[in-house]
Design a protein around this motif. Structure first.
Motif, mmCIF file in Angstrom:
data_model
loop_
_atom_site.group_PDB
_atom_site.id
_atom_site.type_symbol
_atom_site.label_atom_id
_atom_site.label_comp_id
_atom_site.label_asym_id
_atom_site.label_seq_id
_atom_site.Cartn_x
_atom_site.Cartn_y
_atom_site.Cartn_z
ATOM 1 N N ASP A 109 -14.699 18.767 -6.402
ATOM 2 C CA ASP A 109 -14.977 18.971 -5.779
ATOM 3 C C ASP A 109 -14.852 18.866 -3.940
ATOM 4 O OD1 ASP A 109 -17.572 18.701 -7.003
ATOM 5 O OD2 ASP A 109 -18.054 16.493 -6.946
ATOM 6 N N ALA A 110 -15.551 19.823 -2.784
ATOM 7 C CA ALA A 110 -15.097 19.596 -1.384
ATOM 8 C C ALA A 110 -14.558 18.447 -1.006
ATOM 9 C CB ALA A 110 -15.530 20.608 -0.752
ATOM 10 N N VAL A 111 -15.121 17.269 -1.415
ATOM 11 C CA VAL A 111 -14.927 16.024 -0.803
ATOM 12 C C VAL A 111 -15.115 15.084 -2.481
ATOM 13 C CG1 VAL A 111 -16.018 14.014 0.688
ATOM 14 C CG2 VAL A 111 -16.615 16.521 1.040
ATOM 15 N N ILE A 112 -14.017 14.289 -2.286
ATOM 16 C CA ILE A 112 -13.610 13.679 -3.129
ATOM 17 C C ILE A 112 -14.037 12.331 -2.749
ATOM 18 C CG2 ILE A 112 -11.689 13.002 -5.232
ATOM 19 C CD1 ILE A 112 -10.773 15.498 -5.138
ATOM 20 N N ALA A 113 -15.248 11.404 -4.087
ATOM 21 C CA ALA A 113 -15.246 10.233 -3.337
ATOM 22 C C ALA A 113 -14.028 9.527 -3.822
ATOM 23 C CB ALA A 113 -17.030 9.781 -3.975
ATOM 24 N N LEU A 114 -13.912 8.364 -3.042
ATOM 25 C CA LEU A 114 -12.879 7.380 -3.749
ATOM 26 C C LEU A 114 -13.238 5.581 -4.196
ATOM 27 C CD1 LEU A 114 -9.946 8.355 -1.737
ATOM 28 C CD2 LEU A 114 -10.742 9.316 -3.890
ATOM 29 N N LYS A 115 -12.749 5.658 -5.714
ATOM 30 C CA LYS A 115 -13.679 3.681 -5.635
ATOM 31 C C LYS A 115 -13.081 2.752 -4.138
ATOM 32 C CE LYS A 115 -14.336 4.692 -10.786
ATOM 33 N NZ LYS A 115 -14.007 3.621 -11.990
ATOM 34 N N PRO A 116 -14.008 2.255 -4.111
ATOM 35 C CA PRO A 116 -13.000 0.850 -3.264
ATOM 36 C C PRO A 116 -11.536 0.420 -3.318
ATOM 37 C CG PRO A 116 -15.608 0.567 -3.290
ATOM 38 C CD PRO A 116 -14.857 1.746 -4.223
ATOM 39 N N ASP A 117 -11.110 -0.443 -2.507
ATOM 40 C CA ASP A 117 -9.203 -0.789 -3.421
ATOM 41 C C ASP A 117 -9.127 -1.310 -2.093
ATOM 42 O OD1 ASP A 117 -6.648 -0.914 -3.777
ATOM 43 O OD2 ASP A 117 -7.448 -0.449 -5.838
ATOM 44 N N SER A 118 -8.955 -2.965 -1.758
ATOM 45 C CA SER A 118 -7.854 -3.680 -1.159
ATOM 46 C C SER A 118 -7.290 -2.852 -0.578
ATOM 47 C CB SER A 118 -7.680 -4.456 -1.818
ATOM 48 O OG SER A 118 -6.765 -4.853 -2.719
ATOM 49 N N LEU A 119 -6.790 -1.669 -1.486
ATOM 50 C CA LEU A 119 -5.213 -1.340 -0.789
ATOM 51 C C LEU A 119 -5.086 -0.459 0.166
ATOM 52 C CD1 LEU A 119 -2.290 -0.777 -3.523
ATOM 53 C CD2 LEU A 119 -2.355 -2.738 -1.513
ATOM 54 N N PHE A 120 -6.657 0.240 -0.091
ATOM 55 C CA PHE A 120 -7.111 1.615 0.887
ATOM 56 C C PHE A 120 -7.567 0.615 1.962
ATOM 57 C CE2 PHE A 120 -8.432 4.593 -2.644
ATOM 58 C CZ PHE A 120 -7.035 5.017 -2.564
ATOM 59 N N LYS A 121 -8.683 -0.564 1.977
ATOM 60 C CA LYS A 121 -9.269 -1.498 2.984
ATOM 61 C C LYS A 121 -7.526 -1.493 3.933
ATOM 62 C CE LYS A 121 -12.150 -3.425 5.121
ATOM 63 N NZ LYS A 121 -11.710 -3.745 5.956
ATOM 64 N N SER A 122 -6.769 -1.996 3.316
ATOM 65 C CA SER A 122 -5.815 -3.642 4.148
ATOM 66 C C SER A 122 -5.079 -2.338 5.222
ATOM 67 C CB SER A 122 -4.465 -3.362 3.530
ATOM 68 O OG SER A 122 -5.435 -5.393 2.488
ATOM 69 N N PHE A 123 -4.910 -1.100 4.196
ATOM 70 C CA PHE A 123 -4.885 0.541 4.975
ATOM 71 C C PHE A 123 -4.830 1.132 6.010
ATOM 72 C CE2 PHE A 123 -3.780 4.921 5.619
ATOM 73 C CZ PHE A 123 -2.310 4.874 5.845
ATOM 74 N N MET A 124 -6.420 0.680 6.035
ATOM 75 C CA MET A 124 -7.241 1.271 7.303
ATOM 76 C C MET A 124 -6.578 0.404 7.968
ATOM 77 S SD MET A 124 -7.985 4.622 6.948
ATOM 78 C CE MET A 124 -8.342 5.470 5.457
ATOM 79 N N ASP A 125 -7.374 -0.528 8.036
ATOM 80 C CA ASP A 125 -7.078 -1.929 8.856
ATOM 81 C C ASP A 125 -6.497 -1.243 9.694
ATOM 82 O OD1 ASP A 125 -9.619 -2.707 7.973
ATOM 83 O OD2 ASP A 125 -9.134 -4.576 6.934
ATOM 84 N N SER A 126 -5.084 -1.573 9.092
ATOM 85 C CA SER A 126 -4.018 -1.729 9.557
ATOM 86 C C SER A 126 -3.146 -0.127 11.160
ATOM 87 C CB SER A 126 -2.778 -1.336 8.994
ATOM 88 O OG SER A 126 -2.343 -0.212 8.656
ATOM 89 N N LEU A 127 -4.644 0.626 10.479
ATOM 90 C CA LEU A 127 -4.120 1.880 11.695
ATOM 91 C C LEU A 127 -4.775 2.070 12.681
ATOM 92 C CD1 LEU A 127 -5.282 5.252 8.572
ATOM 93 C CD2 LEU A 127 -3.218 4.074 10.368
ATOM 94 N N GLN A 128 -6.312 1.209 12.442
ATOM 95 C CA GLN A 128 -6.981 1.108 13.708
ATOM 96 C C GLN A 128 -5.927 0.666 15.278
ATOM 97 O OE1 GLN A 128 -10.671 -1.125 13.251
ATOM 98 N NE2 GLN A 128 -10.566 -1.161 11.966
ATOM 99 N N PRO A 129 -4.596 0.081 15.881
ATOM 100 C CA PRO A 129 -4.276 -0.253 16.293
ATOM 101 C C PRO A 129 -3.868 1.249 16.378
ATOM 102 C CG PRO A 129 -3.803 -1.866 15.192
ATOM 103 C CD PRO A 129 -4.702 -1.338 14.452
ATOM 104 N N TYR A 130 -3.773 2.271 15.862
ATOM 105 C CA TYR A 130 -2.233 3.507 16.042
ATOM 106 C C TYR A 130 -3.087 4.685 17.155
ATOM 107 C CZ TYR A 130 1.212 2.227 12.704
ATOM 108 O OH TYR A 130 2.304 1.624 12.285
ATOM 109 N N GLN A 131 -4.387 4.231 17.363
ATOM 110 C CA GLN A 131 -5.018 4.713 17.663
ATOM 111 C C GLN A 131 -4.416 5.200 18.954
ATOM 112 O OE1 GLN A 131 -9.120 4.251 19.107
ATOM 113 N NE2 GLN A 131 -8.924 2.001 17.505
ATOM 114 N N GLN A 132 -4.181 3.390 19.697
ATOM 115 C CA GLN A 132 -3.687 3.971 20.397
ATOM 116 C C GLN A 132 -1.898 4.548 21.283
ATOM 117 O OE1 GLN A 132 -4.640 2.316 23.609
ATOM 118 N NE2 GLN A 132 -6.271 1.451 21.938
#
Length: 268
Positions: A109-132
């Protein structure tokens, strides 16, 4: 920020925040995008399916696809999402450096739904300061986060190598079926040509042979026919259908509709 913008001019990491319901219209997804839905909902339509993403969801939007989407903030809240772009240059280098290649590729599909994973969540949390860090001078830091995203996607779902490292352009497909399915997307003819596996010149030549009309004239007529059906049979308002069918503004839509049918859409 929207996916329809040229990703060449976007930072690798983007943070979207909206207070109001935002209808973005049509877009051509140029690069793979790994995203996390923080709050609100994203409703997407690829021409075949309607897909939705809700708080806590992860998704991979595949390159070389057409999409429409609607951003919906929660009641009294904000729509928030965090995305990292995985461009072809980065993925090609990663493939050479670490030996990952695609095999046994199966279309998805054009959009692939990914199963929630603690590795994904930790990674995305680490990205938020990078908007600076989107200003010049931080390219190497951002490149490292892109590499980390690729490693994590492959760690959690190894089969994604067949998506990420498939560098082939779209192959030549049935033009008639594709256009009848995707006429409502408001993109340039060169995008339609690319997605059907043709040069622009070949696309125009094949199109006129199949439809006995120029692409621009056929697209307008086909969109107006669909508009007539939606307004008359489905009782939809002109203001609700013109964007849905690829018209850029209501006045142009109304003018073209009246010219074709002899009556304003509001009077139908």
């Amino acid at each position: 920020m929207t996916l329809q913008e040229d990703t060449k001019n976007l930072p690798p990491i983007t943070y979207s925040c909206y207070f109001a319901r935002s209808r973005e219209g049509e877009q051509f997804v140029k690069e793979h995008v790994f995203s996390y839905q923080i709050s609100g909902s994203l409703i997407m339509n690829d021409g075949d399916k309607v897909l939705s993403s809700h708080p806590g969801d992860f998704r991979l939007t595949r390159r070389a696809h057409l999409l429409k989407f609607l951003k919906m903030p929660p009641e009294g809240g904000e729509f928030k999402s965090l995305s990292i772009y995985l461009d072809q240059e980065t993925l090609r280098k990663f493939s050479l450096d670490y030996g990952f290649t695609a095999d046994n590729y199966q279309p998805t599909d054009a959009v692939i739904a990914l199963k929630p994973d603690s590795l994904f969540k930790s990674f995305m949390d680490s990205l938020q300061p990078y908007q600076q860090l989107t200003q010049p001078g931080n390219e190497k830091l951002l490149a490292l986060k892109q590499q980390e995203a690729i490693f994590l996607l492959l760690k959690v779902n190894p089969d994604l190598k067949n998506v990420l490292f498939d560098f082939a352009d779209p192959g030549k497909i049935d033009l008639e079926a594709f256009m009848n399915r995707n006429f409502h997307f408001n993109v340039e003819l060169k995008r339609f040509a690319y997605l059907t596996g043709r040069s622009l010149a070949t696309f125009k030549r094949d199109f006129e042979r199949i439809f006995h009309n120029s692409p621009s004239r056929w697209l307008q007529q086909r969109r107006l026919q669909e508009a007539h059906y939606l307004i008359k049979e489905q009782r939809k308002a002109p203001s609700d259908v013109y964007l849905e069918l690829g018209f850029e503004d209501l006045s142009h839509f109304s003018f073209a509709f009246k010219k074709m049918y002899g009556i304003a859409p509001s009077k139908l």
